[in-house]
Scaffold this active site. Structure first.
Site, mmCIF file in Angstrom:
data_model
loop_
_atom_site.group_PDB
_atom_site.id
_atom_site.type_symbol
_atom_site.label_atom_id
_atom_site.label_comp_id
_atom_site.label_asym_id
_atom_site.label_seq_id
_atom_site.Cartn_x
_atom_site.Cartn_y
_atom_site.Cartn_z
ATOM 1 N N ALA A 11 95.252 48.000 -37.256
ATOM 2 C CA ALA A 11 96.538 47.494 -37.730
ATOM 3 C C ALA A 11 97.522 48.619 -38.040
ATOM 4 O O ALA A 11 98.695 48.363 -38.291
ATOM 5 C CB ALA A 11 96.333 46.643 -38.989
ATOM 6 N N CYS A 12 97.066 49.868 -37.983
ATOM 7 C CA CYS A 12 97.894 51.028 -38.325
ATOM 8 C C CYS A 12 98.447 51.675 -37.055
ATOM 9 O O CYS A 12 97.702 52.051 -36.159
ATOM 10 C CB CYS A 12 97.059 52.038 -39.106
ATOM 11 S SG CYS A 12 97.856 53.629 -39.356
ATOM 12 N N GLY A 13 99.764 51.823 -37.006
ATOM 13 C CA GLY A 13 100.400 52.434 -35.844
ATOM 14 C C GLY A 13 99.957 53.865 -35.612
ATOM 15 O O GLY A 13 99.714 54.265 -34.471
ATOM 16 N N ARG A 16 96.491 53.776 -34.132
ATOM 17 C CA ARG A 16 96.550 53.373 -32.712
ATOM 18 C C ARG A 16 97.081 54.514 -31.851
ATOM 19 O O ARG A 16 96.568 54.766 -30.753
ATOM 20 C CB ARG A 16 97.414 52.125 -32.541
ATOM 21 C CG ARG A 16 96.797 50.860 -33.089
ATOM 22 C CD ARG A 16 97.565 49.605 -32.680
ATOM 23 N NE ARG A 16 98.989 49.675 -32.915
ATOM 24 C CZ ARG A 16 99.599 49.266 -34.031
ATOM 25 N NH1 ARG A 16 98.899 48.771 -35.031
ATOM 26 N NH2 ARG A 16 100.910 49.352 -34.141
#
Length: 116
Positions: A11-13, A16
């Site tokens: 969920a963390c940019g 990712r």
């Protein structure tokens, strides 16, 4: 099994982006979704030793309840932070990447390039 591990939150940019950078460089890491897997005391102590860091260095304050728990206080001990991180894995900032060259909290994502 890969000799590169990423402790990842999908969920963390930044997490990712770090995973994407590794893959763009031809590295397929072992992906550990630490919010699901959780942490152990030995695991966190090992990561901190590899990073030459304190628990304060990997404490996630923004978006976590570290302040409410008193963990962002500089006087909070590493032992207290590690105990809280075991109970609430989201208190660990991400992503942490471990390679044969070392380990680091990869914020910004480009820090991972120094580990591969």
């Amino acid at each position: 099994m890969s000799d590169v591990v990423i402790y990842h939150n999908p969920a963390c940019g930044t997490s990712r982006d770090t995973l994407a950078l590794l893959r763009a460089k031809g590295v397929e890491p072992t992906v550990v979704e630490y919010l699901k897997a959780g942490w152990t005391k030995a695991q966190l102590e090992d990561l901190l030793a590899r990073m030459d860091a304190s628990a304060h260095d990997i404490l996630r304050v923004r978006g976590a309840n570290a302040d409410a728990l008193g963990l962002s206080d500089p006087a909070a001990s590493d032992a207290a932070l590690i105990a809280a991180m075991i109970l609430e894995p989201a208190l660990v900032n991400r992503p942490i990447v471990v390679t044969p060259k070392g380990a680091a909290l990869c914020r910004p994502a480009e820090l991972v390039l120094g580990l591969i």
